[in-house]
Structure formats: C-alpha cells, structure tokens
Design an enzyme around this catalytic site. Sequence first.
Site, short mmCIF file in Angstrom:
data_model
loop_
_atom_site.label_atom_id
_atom_site.label_comp_id
_atom_site.label_asym_id
_atom_site.label_seq_id
_atom_site.Cartn_x
_atom_site.Cartn_y
_atom_site.Cartn_z
N CYS A 1 -11.88 -10.55 4.32
CA CYS A 1 -11.05 -9.57 5.02
C CYS A 1 -10.67 -10.08 6.40
O CYS A 1 -11.28 -11.01 6.93
CB CYS A 1 -11.78 -8.24 5.13
N HIS B 1 -8.97 -4.72 9.13
CA HIS B 1 -9.79 -3.61 9.59
C HIS B 1 -10.43 -3.92 10.93
O HIS B 1 -10.38 -5.05 11.43
CB HIS B 1 -10.86 -3.27 8.55
#
Length: 230
Positions: free
Chosen positions: A181, A165
């Site tokens: 992440c 992301h």
Amino acid sequence: MRYALKSLAAASFAASVLFGASSASAFMPGEPATVHAGTDVTLVAVQKKPAKQFWRTKVRLQTDEAPGTIIVDTNNKYLYYIEGPNRATRYGIGVGREGFGWSGVVKVQRKAEWPGWTPPKEMIARERKKGHILPDFQEGGIDNPLGARALYLYKGRNDSGFRIHGTNQPWTIGLNMSSGCIRMMNQDVEHLYERASIGTKVIVIGPGNKQGNVSYDDRGVDILRTIFGG
C-alpha cells in the site's frame, strides 16, 4: 492522556505488522500535542518527522497527464497530484518493501474517513507463523494502521487490494516498509482526500513497469505559488 498513549503504543504494533516493521515551499508536519486547523488528527505524543524532502510541496511538474491525475513514483517516494499545466502538489510517501512493490494504472473507486482495517487472509497467515496474531477486523481510529483516510484502488471493477492511506508512524515516510500500500502522513492524506474524487486515475510507477510510458518531469519548487498561493 494515559489511555491515548496506550492506544498509540497499540497502533505502533499494528502498524509495524502492516508496514513490515525544500525549503519555504514545504508544509511542515504537525507539532506534538496539538490539534491542527483543517484536520481532525490530534497528536498525543512526540513523533519523529520524516526528512524535509518528503514534506508537502508545490512543484512545477511537466507532464502530458490531465489535471486531477495522481502519479505515484515509488522509486523516489513521491506522490504527485496534478493541478494544471506545470502545476502539482508533491507529497512524500512510504511504499512496499522488497517483494511487495508493484506498478500499474488503477482508479480511486471508494473513499473512507477513519477506515476500518480488514487484514488480508494471506497476511494473517503470514504473521501467525511469526507469532503475531492479527484481528479479523479493526475499527477505524487513531490506533488503526490505515490512519485518517483511505482511497481504495481498483483495476476495472476489481479491488486491487492496495490503498493510499494515512499512517500513525510518519517517520516511515520515504521508506520501503509496507505490504504494497501507499501511505502518507495523516495530514497529507486528508489534504489529498479532499481533492481526489471517485474515478481519479492513479498511475503507479514501480517494479515491472506495468504503468507503461509515463511522461513527467519534476522541475522543483514552484516559488511563485508558494509565496503568493494558488
């Protein structure tokens, strides 16, 4: 402008919770207070750039993996999108801090523009103990910790809980600061988003070596493609 700066300040707090606190070949990060061609990200304040080695770069990558595959090298903080024989785009990334690193082979199963953020229950409980109250859900936008785009990583039919992301804190690229992440500069995750399709194979090289044997060799800047394109 005053509202935008307040939103950016809010983003810094939310992102600090989520994240734990070269040459002519590179694509320079966005300049402050401008709108960039090919992106819908508007920067509203001066932001510190990551080190030049983490700017988007066309490289010569020797690998047995098929074009369209993503290789994430968490040790060196690079993500490679393979384009063909000896051709790849290399992006700088931020990865998991100590205790949050991981490895494995997953696939992109879902994609979202300006994604909403649902903090995991474990994170909500962990941060509450530190005196930080996280929302159950945060709408997508410039102040959202997931940034401009998200690619959701699945293992088989199961959501791994990890994403590739964007981030509103580009200075954290190249560091170990997230909860596992893989984050990129907003303009870079937009670039990758347009190229990586649903079903894209993602190989994450990191702690535990659960990715198995992966052959790849970054041989540096692809001078010809950088100068002439392609």
